[in-house]
Design an enzyme around this catalytic site. Sequence first.
Site, short mmCIF file in Angstrom:
data_model
loop_
_atom_site.label_atom_id
_atom_site.label_comp_id
_atom_site.label_asym_id
_atom_site.label_seq_id
_atom_site.Cartn_x
_atom_site.Cartn_y
_atom_site.Cartn_z
N SER A 46 0.72 -1.30 0.04
CA SER A 46 -0.05 0.02 -0.03
C SER A 46 0.85 1.14 -0.01
O SER A 46 0.35 2.21 -0.52
CB SER A 46 -1.05 -0.12 1.22
OG SER A 46 -0.39 -0.36 2.44
N HIS B 228 -5.42 -3.67 -2.09
CA HIS B 228 -5.33 -2.89 -3.35
C HIS B 228 -5.09 -3.33 -4.74
O HIS B 228 -4.92 -2.86 -5.56
CB HIS B 228 -3.90 -2.24 -2.95
CG HIS B 228 -3.79 -0.99 -2.07
ND1 HIS B 228 -4.63 0.17 -2.10
CD2 HIS B 228 -3.59 -0.93 -0.75
CE1 HIS B 228 -4.60 0.93 -1.30
NE2 HIS B 228 -3.97 0.24 -0.20
N LYS C 292 -12.04 -0.20 -1.02
CA LYS C 292 -11.15 0.48 -2.05
C LYS C 292 -11.75 0.45 -3.38
O LYS C 292 -12.69 1.34 -3.57
CB LYS C 292 -9.81 0.16 -2.05
CG LYS C 292 -9.19 0.17 -0.43
CD LYS C 292 -8.26 -0.29 -0.27
CE LYS C 292 -7.45 0.20 0.93
NZ LYS C 292 -6.58 -0.64 1.83
C1 LIG Z 1 -6.64 -0.95 3.31
C2 LIG Z 1 -5.85 -2.21 3.67
C3 LIG Z 1 -6.51 -2.94 4.41
C4 LIG Z 1 -7.84 -2.57 5.23
O1 LIG Z 1 -8.92 -2.69 4.29
P1 LIG Z 1 -10.13 -1.94 4.97
O2 LIG Z 1 -11.51 -2.53 4.30
O3 LIG Z 1 -9.75 -0.28 4.85
O4 LIG Z 1 -10.18 -2.13 6.12
C5 LIG Z 1 -5.97 -4.25 4.71
N1 LIG Z 1 -4.89 -4.64 3.83
C6 LIG Z 1 -4.13 -3.73 3.15
C7 LIG Z 1 -2.97 -4.21 2.33
C8 LIG Z 1 -4.67 -2.35 2.98
O5 LIG Z 1 -3.89 -1.71 2.27
#
Ligand SMILES: *Cc1c(COP(=O)(O)O)cnc(C)c1O
Length: 394
Positions: free
Chosen positions: A182, A210, A241
């Site tokens: 990320s 992602h 996302k």
């Molecule tokens: C954003 C993210 C999460 C968490 O996801 P949410 O649905 O926002 O709780 C988990 N793992 C990674 C790698 C992320 O970037």
Amino acid sequence: MANPLAFLSEQLTQLRASGSYFRLRELESACEPVSRVDGREVINLASNNYLGLANHPKLKEAAIAAVRKYGAGTGAVRTISGTLDIHMELERRIAAFKHVEACVVFQSGFTANAGTVSSILGKDDHIVSDQLNHASIIDGARLSRAKIHVFEHANPASAGEKLAALAGEPGRKLLITDGVFSMDGDIGPLPALCEAAEKYGAILMVDDAHSSGVLGRNGRGTVDHFGLHGRVDIQVGTLSKAVGVLGGYVCGSRDLIDYLYHRARPFLFSTSHPPAVTAACLAAFDILEAEPERIEMLWAITRYFKGELARLGFQTGRSETPITPILVGEAGAAHAFSRALFEEGLFATGIGFPTVPEGQARIRTIVTATHSREQLDRALEILARVAKKMGISP
Ligand SMILES: *Cc1c(COP(=O)(O)O)cnc(C)c1O
């Protein structure tokens, strides 16, 4: 009387001194390529709304219809009386989309990771984890009380060495990686990790937060991107996302999902998604399946933006996805750069230690399928002008 929380003020003073203290910015419009934030129209390169679904009319209509039919909330956790028919429909829908036996949806990607890792492993087990894995994986690993072995970032040989050293040890082994990282936007080396997991009999788990909606056919994620169907035991994805709403899911065998229904603590002890969330997610999967051109647009605009950043001389590290960091150096400089960009009409977040290693502070940009060339040209012009004024690289 002495304030027992006085130490918090000292910590905050330190954050201010290092330039890492922030105030929350307030979005005053929907999340769009140009959003209204803190009273200003800004080009928004700070969201994870990759496909522009967060404010899509079909998702909004589905959410409104679900509120009319089912109400605002569910009134219980999934295992008591909080499972709606549309919760089950969404899980079946995702399982079919991902070509796996079964799927469970959690309240977030964070709880999907933390709840899964902590419930399938115990204190006699081992977790072999990429150095840059997401905080929710690290928290899940800690909650499981398994022994944690960290391998060098994106280095399958390093992962293999850790697994080889555990070969004679009792206990289960879990090899775990982010699909896309990320903060750097690089893709995890899943094919080689798959081989290492198979060689040493480890469970393989990938966190596609992602990559959901971004990589693979129709956004099916890294397993599809690399053609590894059937070889990754546990796939986590997010609905927060690219899918545009909220939630996390775990995909795998029927037994894995049944086990998580019985043992994953966020599933058992926290209330289920409100109807609007679930219905909007279902509508998002309709769009993923019907409009793959959105993902093509995302990649076309990504290639354009990366090409222009390189031409301007910005350092973007090892990114190979729509997440493009612009490396600045010290945390204070990254935050100052981000603030100055905002004043000029560009919203991109500054990220410093401890989220990224010391000296590698950056601003992070994420383009979306709905940004126009003209908007990105304006963003590039602002980046170049502010960087020059502040003496930042190019
Ligand atoms: C954003 C993210 C999460 C968490 O996801 P949410 O649905 O926002 O709780 C988990 N793992 C990674 C790698 C992320 O970037």
